[in-house]
Design a protein around this motif. Sequence first.
Motif, PDB file in Angstrom:
ATOM      1  N   ILE A   1      -9.272  14.142 -10.883  1.00 40.62           N
ATOM      2  CA  ILE A   1      -9.670  15.458 -10.675  1.00 40.62           C
ATOM      3  C   ILE A   1      -8.718  16.452  -9.814  1.00 40.62           C
ATOM      4  O   ILE A   1      -7.909  15.957  -9.223  1.00 40.62           O
ATOM      5  CB  ILE A   1     -11.335  15.594 -10.162  1.00 40.62           C
ATOM      6  N   ASN A   2      -9.345  17.770  -9.616  1.00 38.66           N
ATOM      7  CA  ASN A   2      -8.785  18.752  -8.850  1.00 38.66           C
ATOM      8  C   ASN A   2      -8.600  18.098  -7.487  1.00 38.66           C
ATOM      9  O   ASN A   2      -9.834  17.755  -6.606  1.00 38.66           O
ATOM     10  CB  ASN A   2      -9.540  19.927  -8.913  1.00 38.66           C
ATOM     11  N   PRO A   3      -7.328  18.072  -6.617  1.00 42.46           N
ATOM     12  CA  PRO A   3      -7.166  17.453  -5.446  1.00 42.46           C
ATOM     13  C   PRO A   3      -8.023  18.324  -4.523  1.00 42.46           C
ATOM     14  O   PRO A   3      -8.218  17.552  -3.495  1.00 42.46           O
ATOM     15  CB  PRO A   3      -5.527  17.846  -5.467  1.00 42.46           C
ATOM     16  N   ARG A   4      -8.395  19.596  -4.696  1.00 44.95           N
ATOM     17  CA  ARG A   4      -9.072  20.253  -3.787  1.00 44.95           C
ATOM     18  C   ARG A   4     -10.423  19.792  -3.549  1.00 44.95           C
ATOM     19  O   ARG A   4     -10.759  19.603  -2.403  1.00 44.95           O
ATOM     20  CB  ARG A   4      -9.089  21.835  -4.221  1.00 44.95           C
TER      21      ARG A   4
ATOM     22  N   ARG B   1     -11.859  17.893  -0.046  1.00 44.65           N
ATOM     23  CA  ARG B   1     -13.099  18.252   0.567  1.00 44.65           C
ATOM     24  C   ARG B   1     -14.108  17.142   0.909  1.00 44.65           C
ATOM     25  O   ARG B   1     -14.715  16.852   1.899  1.00 44.65           O
ATOM     26  CB  ARG B   1     -13.732  19.235  -0.452  1.00 44.65           C
ATOM     27  N   ALA B   2     -14.218  16.159  -0.299  1.00 48.15           N
ATOM     28  CA  ALA B   2     -15.042  15.033  -0.183  1.00 48.15           C
ATOM     29  C   ALA B   2     -14.461  14.262   0.835  1.00 48.15           C
ATOM     30  O   ALA B   2     -15.436  13.523   1.555  1.00 48.15           O
ATOM     31  CB  ALA B   2     -14.875  14.398  -1.617  1.00 48.15           C
TER      32      ALA B   2
ATOM     33  N   VAL C   1     -19.040  20.204  -8.448  1.00 45.65           N
ATOM     34  CA  VAL C   1     -19.773  19.089  -8.199  1.00 45.65           C
ATOM     35  C   VAL C   1     -20.051  18.201  -9.369  1.00 45.65           C
ATOM     36  O   VAL C   1     -19.977  16.967  -9.422  1.00 45.65           O
ATOM     37  CB  VAL C   1     -21.147  19.347  -7.533  1.00 45.65           C
ATOM     38  N   GLU C   2     -20.103  19.197 -10.295  1.00 41.43           N
ATOM     39  CA  GLU C   2     -20.633  18.337 -12.033  1.00 41.43           C
ATOM     40  C   GLU C   2     -18.987  17.696 -12.336  1.00 41.43           C
ATOM     41  O   GLU C   2     -19.174  16.559 -12.572  1.00 41.43           O
ATOM     42  CB  GLU C   2     -20.656  19.422 -12.952  1.00 41.43           C
ATOM     43  N   GLN C   3     -17.927  18.138 -12.030  1.00 39.12           N
ATOM     44  CA  GLN C   3     -16.747  17.343 -12.325  1.00 39.12           C
ATOM     45  C   GLN C   3     -16.553  16.234 -11.313  1.00 39.12           C
ATOM     46  O   GLN C   3     -16.321  15.261 -12.021  1.00 39.12           O
ATOM     47  CB  GLN C   3     -15.440  18.553 -11.949  1.00 39.12           C
ATOM     48  N   LEU C   4     -17.011  16.159 -10.121  1.00 36.09           N
ATOM     49  CA  LEU C   4     -16.760  15.219  -9.214  1.00 36.09           C
ATOM     50  C   LEU C   4     -17.776  14.108  -9.608  1.00 36.09           C
ATOM     51  O   LEU C   4     -17.278  12.916  -9.869  1.00 36.09           O
ATOM     52  CB  LEU C   4     -17.118  15.760  -7.772  1.00 36.09           C
ATOM     53  N   THR C   5     -19.018  14.323  -9.969  1.00 32.53           N
ATOM     54  CA  THR C   5     -20.001  13.483 -10.187  1.00 32.53           C
ATOM     55  C   THR C   5     -19.627  12.791 -11.400  1.00 32.53           C
ATOM     56  O   THR C   5     -19.938  11.497 -11.713  1.00 32.53           O
ATOM     57  CB  THR C   5     -21.605  13.770  -9.937  1.00 32.53           C
ATOM     58  N   THR C   6     -19.209  13.651 -12.493  1.00 38.94           N
ATOM     59  CA  THR C   6     -19.103  13.096 -14.028  1.00 38.94           C
ATOM     60  C   THR C   6     -18.154  12.032 -13.957  1.00 38.94           C
ATOM     61  O   THR C   6     -17.984  11.004 -14.401  1.00 38.94           O
ATOM     62  CB  THR C   6     -18.716  14.112 -14.619  1.00 38.94           C
ATOM     63  N   ALA C   7     -16.886  12.484 -13.105  1.00 35.88           N
ATOM     64  CA  ALA C   7     -15.554  11.727 -13.159  1.00 35.88           C
ATOM     65  C   ALA C   7     -15.857  10.209 -12.360  1.00 35.88           C
ATOM     66  O   ALA C   7     -15.558   9.293 -12.702  1.00 35.88           O
ATOM     67  CB  ALA C   7     -14.475  12.343 -12.220  1.00 35.88           C
ATOM     68  N   ALA C   8     -16.783  10.383 -11.379  1.00 36.64           N
ATOM     69  CA  ALA C   8     -17.190   9.225 -10.541  1.00 36.64           C
ATOM     70  C   ALA C   8     -17.929   8.090 -11.384  1.00 36.64           C
ATOM     71  O   ALA C   8     -17.840   6.989 -11.340  1.00 36.64           O
ATOM     72  CB  ALA C   8     -18.058   9.578  -9.217  1.00 36.64           C
ATOM     73  N   ALA C   9     -18.926   8.694 -12.213  1.00 36.72           N
ATOM     74  CA  ALA C   9     -19.943   7.869 -13.199  1.00 36.72           C
ATOM     75  C   ALA C   9     -19.042   7.279 -14.280  1.00 36.72           C
ATOM     76  O   ALA C   9     -19.122   6.014 -14.374  1.00 36.72           O
ATOM     77  CB  ALA C   9     -20.918   8.728 -13.501  1.00 36.72           C
ATOM     78  N   ASN C  10     -18.088   8.259 -14.863  1.00 35.04           N
ATOM     79  CA  ASN C  10     -17.454   7.505 -16.054  1.00 35.04           C
ATOM     80  C   ASN C  10     -16.354   6.345 -15.352  1.00 35.04           C
ATOM     81  O   ASN C  10     -15.960   5.506 -16.143  1.00 35.04           O
ATOM     82  CB  ASN C  10     -16.375   8.455 -16.329  1.00 35.04           C
ATOM     83  N   TYR C  11     -15.795   6.503 -14.021  1.00 35.45           N
ATOM     84  CA  TYR C  11     -14.938   5.648 -13.581  1.00 35.45           C
ATOM     85  C   TYR C  11     -15.797   4.186 -13.229  1.00 35.45           C
ATOM     86  O   TYR C  11     -15.016   3.104 -13.596  1.00 35.45           O
ATOM     87  CB  TYR C  11     -14.293   6.096 -12.144  1.00 35.45           C
ATOM     88  N   ILE C  12     -16.831   4.334 -12.620  1.00 31.64           N
ATOM     89  CA  ILE C  12     -17.496   3.039 -12.324  1.00 31.64           C
ATOM     90  C   ILE C  12     -18.125   2.474 -13.346  1.00 31.64           C
ATOM     91  O   ILE C  12     -18.224   1.153 -13.713  1.00 31.64           O
ATOM     92  CB  ILE C  12     -18.715   3.410 -11.156  1.00 31.64           C
TER      93      ILE C  12
END
Length: 339
Positions: free
Chosen positions: A11-14, A18-19, A49-60
């Motif tokens: 995802i976006n490195p920014r 931040r996380a 935040v939607e991009q972050l949580t979606t990517a995390a859920a799809n990864y796990i």
Amino acid sequence: MTSATVEDLFINPRIITRAKIRGYVSLCSILRASQSELQQKLALTAADVEQLTTAAANYILPQKLSAWEMQNTDQERFLHITTGCHQLDDFLGGGIPVRGLTEVTGESGSGKTQLVLQLALYAQLPPISGGLGKGVAYICTESQFSSNRLQQLISHIRNKYPKGPKSYTDNIFVHHVPDMDNLVDCVRYQLPHLISSRHVGLVVIDSVAAPFRVEDRRERNTTLLLQTLGYRLHQLTSSHNIAVVAINQVTAAMGKQSLYGLEGNTAPALGLSWANLVTTRLMLTRTHSFVRTHKLLPQTTVEFNIRKLEVVFCPWLRRKSFSFIVTEKGIEDIAMSTV
């Protein structure tokens, strides 16, 4: 740390930076937080935040399929590996499925390793013979690989399938891991590369319980590692279209009936944390009955202990049991008289 982190996401490195600054490094910590909490603490937009949580859920989590998608998915996705016993294959709906996570559990000497050794050989046969035509990754955690028994089985499979692979052992990649951290790291980093580079179609873990039971649970929280292992295995079977079979040990159970209504004084190890990650659970037991067969050369009578394979749970199979014996040729159906 062996659990997935925000640095694993594409995802976006920014957002990643931040996380990390705000202490949301593990994907589990991100998924436990609410959308509003992440927006406030990370100072990100709702879209970020939607991009972050979606990517995390799809990864796990492994990809989910609806019933309609499953019905209309390419049939190659739902292959089976023959066990080498036609009656057992019919009992299991075709053999061991190339989907989800299959657990083979049972007491010592019940035939668990026997079954997975046969799968390691039959998986190498071409699809027309019930195999996948692919190699096998065999991860050992508690004992030496049963090479002597494997060689004995190879001699019989060569007689049965003379046009099979020239070398069965060259296509079985054995790896020994001493503890749960190395097991998770192996599945997370080494296994994906091996699957892609060596054309692997079956992954065997013998056994999944050993490294987790050795650790001192008072000092470490092993649940997260166990869940990470299960999620990773599901990702592999989904993305690479492979079969994953994990041997599990049994432990003492309280009461006459254990989890899932199993009778007796034992139950599969690792509890609900692991059971909820398993797609198909097969439990093997030894019975107190025997069958007798007569050999012509030399003329002798041999007794074999009757064993039982029970489908404890499976999305596409009802709960039922199958009786079998283990001979020098491997697992065979009972076609003899009980003594």
